[in-house]
Design an enzyme around this catalytic site. Structure first.
Site, PDB file in Angstrom:
ATOM      1  N   ALA A  48       0.883  -1.342  -0.024  1.00 21.71           N
ATOM      2  CA  ALA A  48      -0.101  -0.052   0.022  1.00 21.71           C
ATOM      3  C   ALA A  48       0.812   1.310   0.057  1.00 21.71           C
ATOM      4  O   ALA A  48       1.942   1.250   0.471  1.00 21.71           O
ATOM      5  CB  ALA A  48      -0.923  -0.063   1.194  1.00 21.71           C
ATOM      6  N   GLY A  50       0.780   5.732   0.615  1.00 17.80           N
ATOM      7  CA  GLY A  50       0.005   6.706   1.365  1.00 17.80           C
ATOM      8  C   GLY A  50       0.714   8.001   1.139  1.00 17.80           C
ATOM      9  O   GLY A  50       1.836   8.137   0.564  1.00 17.80           O
ATOM     10  N   GLY A  51       0.157   9.237   1.710  1.00 15.99           N
ATOM     11  CA  GLY A  51       0.760  10.483   1.505  1.00 15.99           C
ATOM     12  C   GLY A  51       2.115  10.511   2.309  1.00 15.99           C
ATOM     13  O   GLY A  51       2.773  11.476   1.966  1.00 15.99           O
ATOM     14  N   MET A  52       2.349   9.724   3.343  1.00 14.03           N
ATOM     15  CA  MET A  52       3.764   9.805   4.036  1.00 14.03           C
ATOM     16  C   MET A  52       4.536   8.729   3.966  1.00 14.03           C
ATOM     17  O   MET A  52       5.821   8.812   4.114  1.00 14.03           O
ATOM     18  CB  MET A  52       3.358  10.081   5.210  1.00 14.03           C
ATOM     19  CG  MET A  52       2.609  11.384   5.690  1.00 14.03           C
ATOM     20  SD  MET A  52       3.602  12.851   5.290  1.00 14.03           S
ATOM     21  CE  MET A  52       2.411  14.197   5.252  1.00 14.03           C
ATOM     22  N   VAL A  55       3.841   0.697   2.484  1.00  7.88           N
ATOM     23  CA  VAL A  55       4.095  -0.340   3.523  1.00  7.88           C
ATOM     24  C   VAL A  55       4.223  -1.586   2.484  1.00  7.88           C
ATOM     25  O   VAL A  55       3.624  -1.636   1.589  1.00  7.88           O
ATOM     26  CB  VAL A  55       2.547  -0.911   4.055  1.00  7.88           C
ATOM     27  CG1 VAL A  55       2.716  -2.017   5.108  1.00  7.88           C
ATOM     28  CG2 VAL A  55       2.263   0.572   5.054  1.00  7.88           C
ATOM     29  N   LYS A  70       6.894  -0.542   7.262  1.00  8.35           N
ATOM     30  CA  LYS A  70       6.526   1.057   6.870  1.00  8.35           C
ATOM     31  C   LYS A  70       7.733   1.574   6.508  1.00  8.35           C
ATOM     32  O   LYS A  70       8.700   1.932   7.223  1.00  8.35           O
ATOM     33  CB  LYS A  70       5.760   1.517   8.009  1.00  8.35           C
ATOM     34  CG  LYS A  70       5.190   3.004   7.520  1.00  8.35           C
ATOM     35  CD  LYS A  70       4.758   3.532   8.678  1.00  8.35           C
ATOM     36  CE  LYS A  70       3.097   3.093   9.094  1.00  8.35           C
ATOM     37  NZ  LYS A  70       2.430   3.437   7.989  1.00  8.35           N
ATOM     38  N   ASP A 166      -4.495  10.274  15.909  1.00  6.11           N
ATOM     39  CA  ASP A 166      -5.213  10.068  14.489  1.00  6.11           C
ATOM     40  C   ASP A 166      -5.939   8.617  14.426  1.00  6.11           C
ATOM     41  O   ASP A 166      -5.830   7.874  13.605  1.00  6.11           O
ATOM     42  CB  ASP A 166      -3.907   9.876  13.342  1.00  6.11           C
ATOM     43  CG  ASP A 166      -4.279  10.075  11.804  1.00  6.11           C
ATOM     44  OD1 ASP A 166      -5.521  10.590  11.877  1.00  6.11           O
ATOM     45  OD2 ASP A 166      -3.855   9.771  11.068  1.00  6.11           O
TER      46      ASP A 166
END
Length: 693
Positions: A48, A50-52, A55, A70, A166
């Site tokens: 996967a 993501g913005g940051m 994974v 990660k 979060d």
């Protein structure tokens, strides 16, 4: 205001699998696939993005076990501030050992690739977002079954001083056995405090997922354990209704609604939701952090109480059906096998860029494609250890579910006994040493009680800020989440006057004091001469200003009469100039008026008298009028000899004289003589004697 809508801290911290085996084309190159981080963690395939972060499924070659890796994006990896905070938060998160928190195995920076990475347990299951997509919305019992282990994991973190920041469905995993795990502890803070974001309230960037941000995170960029409680309240609302409470055209609109609007009860959308669950949502999402549960443990007590009242304490955690039939993990891929397999899977959540799919990569020699094969969950320490053993025999495979079932029954029974006998109970703390409302709040929150501070009261014996009374009293055994009423002291009731009132208008000061003291202090007035303060102003107080007065005391307000009077000096017979100088020296203001008067004793041109008169007690500064003498008032006496007595009398009276008449026996009624003689001067008003014959 720049709001990072839904970016979270990157992708989900621990990878989950909620799809069957997926065959992914190996046409997109990913340089991290095949790499061995720090000679230990082999990167097998990407799951996967993501913005940051991204994974990957990986393999710990030292311990021979599957892991989730990660890897933070390159822009963060080159930020020294982020690396420092990432390391600090990762170490703190690794200290949380709890079955409802994904375990952090390791963290570091690979010297060869420069990758900043985090290694975690690999979980087979689905995110809570996948469960929501499958179910639409949950019943009250199912929603509380999800929230209960979530709060249990959060409470363990809060006890360690860690705040998640979060909480959202993408950061909550549920394995095929219904075990719920929280992921990504500390990453939100590490990214938010790096050079990529700022905390400046509404004027700067706010890091987090907009749908779940607390008002204080939006307005001030500040988060603590109560911010996590707020996010859990929003999540509970979404579980019950199928959607978060606030929607808008853009992130700013949603953020402002968090700050300015109260979250409505979920029963407005779903009337079948019981009031106890409505109360949980409303309490957790109060816009005032001080009116929310202090931390996850305090909210957990409220959830347990609601479960007992509703009879849903044994409701299982719902799972996604797609996660229940996945084959076990088989780490057969080597670096050479995956050297051409790149970007096996990259997906983003509909709400936040943090949901991902957990799978392992296996090369399919027949198709030339790389296959994503979901793996066996690592659900607990005991299961982890057994998962690394050789394949069990068929007999042992038949026996272990029964063994697990027996263990679960025993554990649940013991846990239930402990909870009902001990865990759900707490004692009212001893607040004797508390000296402030904050200390009282902290002690009540630590005991799992909800504090209700009533109006503070005066006390002659209890210091200001200390506790006057507690209801129920200290030491009382209560269920967690119970209400506790506390009355704090304002200290002794005292009233004071201020020296700043000296010299002010007496009427206004008396009115203000009467309003301030009410019937607590008796006010009387007195007056005295005062050389400093003008007449009609405050001269002093008795007792003096600043004296603490108990209720029932008396206060005398002394009003100034002005300066003390002095006697008027004698300046008669002096010249007007000399008299003015003498009066000025004495402290008066002389005024030479145009008025003059006759004087029998003072020569013309000299001061005949003053107004006020000589010897009168007069206040210094008063005006004194000086009256000048015109001398004696003399008139020429008319000659009335040989005039009739009547004519003579009239003539003399006309010029201001009095007339005395002397008459002989034989008379012709003619004036024979007068005294004084005609032509002489006599004082006006004096008597002229006439002799009539």
């Amino acid at each position: 205001m720049n709001l990072s809508a839904g970016c979270g801290a990157g992708t989900s911290a621990a990878v989950t699998s909620s799809l069957p085996s997926v065959v992914v084309s190996a046409t997109t190159f990913d340089p991290m696939v095949g790499a061995v981080l720090e000679g230990r963690y082999r990167v097998i395939g990407r799951l996967a993005s993501g913005g940051m972060s991204k994974v990957y499924v990986g393999h710990d070659e030292r311990l021979d076990r599957p892991v989730a890796i990660k890897i933070m994006n390159a822009d963060l990896a080159h930020d020294p501030a982020f690396i420092t905070r990432f390391t600090r938060e990762a170490r703190a998160a690794a200290g949380i050992w709890h079955p409802n928190v994904v375990t952090v195995h390791d963290q570091g920076t690979d010297q060869d690739t420069g990758a900043v990475y985090l290694v975690m347990e690999l979980v087979r299951g689905a995110t809570l977002r996948a469960v929501l997509r499958e179910y639409g919305r949950l019943s009250a019992g199912q929603a509380l079954a999800v929230i209960e282990p979530l709060l249990t994991g959060l409470a363990a973190a809060h006890r360690e001083g860690l705040v998640h920041r979060d909480i959202k469905p993408e950061n909550i995993l549920i394995d095929q056995h219904g075990r719920l795990l929280v992921v990504d502890f500390g990453l939100a803070r590490a990214v938010a405090e790096s050079a990529h974001t700022t905390h400046s309230g509404m004027g700067g960037s706010v890091f987090g997922t907009i749908a779940y941000l607390s008002p204080e995170q939006v307005a001030r960029g500040y988060a603590d354990s109560r911010s996590d409680v707020y996010a859990v309240g929003i999540l509970l609302y979404e579980l019950l209704t199928g959607e978060p409470p606030y929607r808008g055209d853009n992130a700013v609109t949603v953020a402002y609604r968090h700050v300015n609007d109260d979250v409505p009860p979920p029963s407005e959308l779903a009337p079948e939701i019981p009031g106890e669950v409505d109360d949980l949502v409303i309490e957790a999402t109060n816009r005032d952090p001080l009116r929310r549960p202090a931390d996850a443990a305090q909210m957990l007590a409220s959830v347990h109480r609601a479960q007992l009242l509703l009879g849903v304490a044994d409701e299982p955690v719902p799972t996604a059906s797609s996660a229940a039939t996945l084959p076990p993990y088989e780490p057969t891929t080597t670096r050479d096998d995956v050297s051409t397999a790149t970007n096996p899977l990259a997906s983003r959540s509909a709400i936040g860029y943090t949901s991902a799919l957990t799978a392992d990569v296996d090369a399919d020699s027949r198709t030339g494609h790389t296959q994503i094969v979901p793996r066996q969950p690592i659900a607990a320490r005991a299961i982890n250890e057994s998962a690394e053993l050789p394949e069990p025999s068929a007999r042992r495979r038949r026996r272990w579910p029964w063994l697990v079932a027996v263990i679960l029954v025993v554990v649940l029974g013991a846990g239930s006994f402990w909870w009902f006998q001990y865990g759900r109970w707490t004692k009212v703390p001893d607040f004797a040493k508390a000296t402030s409302a904050q200390q009282v709040q902290d002690m009540a929150g630590g005991a799992g009680l909800r504090l209700n501070l009533t109006e503070p009261q005066f006390s002659e014996t209890v210091p200001s800020g200390a506790v006057i009374s507690i209801k129920p009293k200290s030491g009382t055994r209560l269920p967690r989440g119970s209400d506790l009423s506390v009355v704090l002291s304002k200290g002794p009731e005292r009233y004071k006057t201020s020296s700043a009132l000296i010299g002010q208008n007496a009427d206004q000061v008396l009115k203000d004091l009467a309003s301030q003291f009410g019937d607590k202090i008796t006010i009387t007035t007195d007056s005295k001469y005062d050389d400093t303060n003008p007449k009609g102003t405050i001269s002093s107080f008795n007792p003096p200003p600043g004296t603490a007065m108990k209720p029932g005391s008396s206060l005398t307000v002394i009003v100034s009469l002005g300066k003390a009077p002095i006697p008027m000096p004698d300046v008669t017979s002096q010249s007007p100039e000399a008299a003015s100088a003498a009066l000025t020296q004495a402290g008066f203001v002389p005024s030479v008026s145009g008025t003059q008067e006759f004087s029998d004793t003072v020569p013309a041109g000299a001061v005949s008298r003053t107004d006020p008169p000589v010897g009168t007690q007069t206040q210094p500064g008063s005006t004194v009028s000086i009256i000048v003498s015109k001398g004696q008032d003399l008139v020429v006496v008319p000659d009335v000899v040989k005039m009739s007595s009547a004519a003579a009398t009239k003539a003399l009276q006309d010029v201001g004289f009095k007339v005395q008449k002397k008459q002989f026996f034989v008379t012709f009624d003619l004036v024979a003589d007068q005294d004084p003689k005609g032509g002489a001067k006599a004082k006006r008003g004096s008597t002229i004697t006439i002799s009539v014959t």
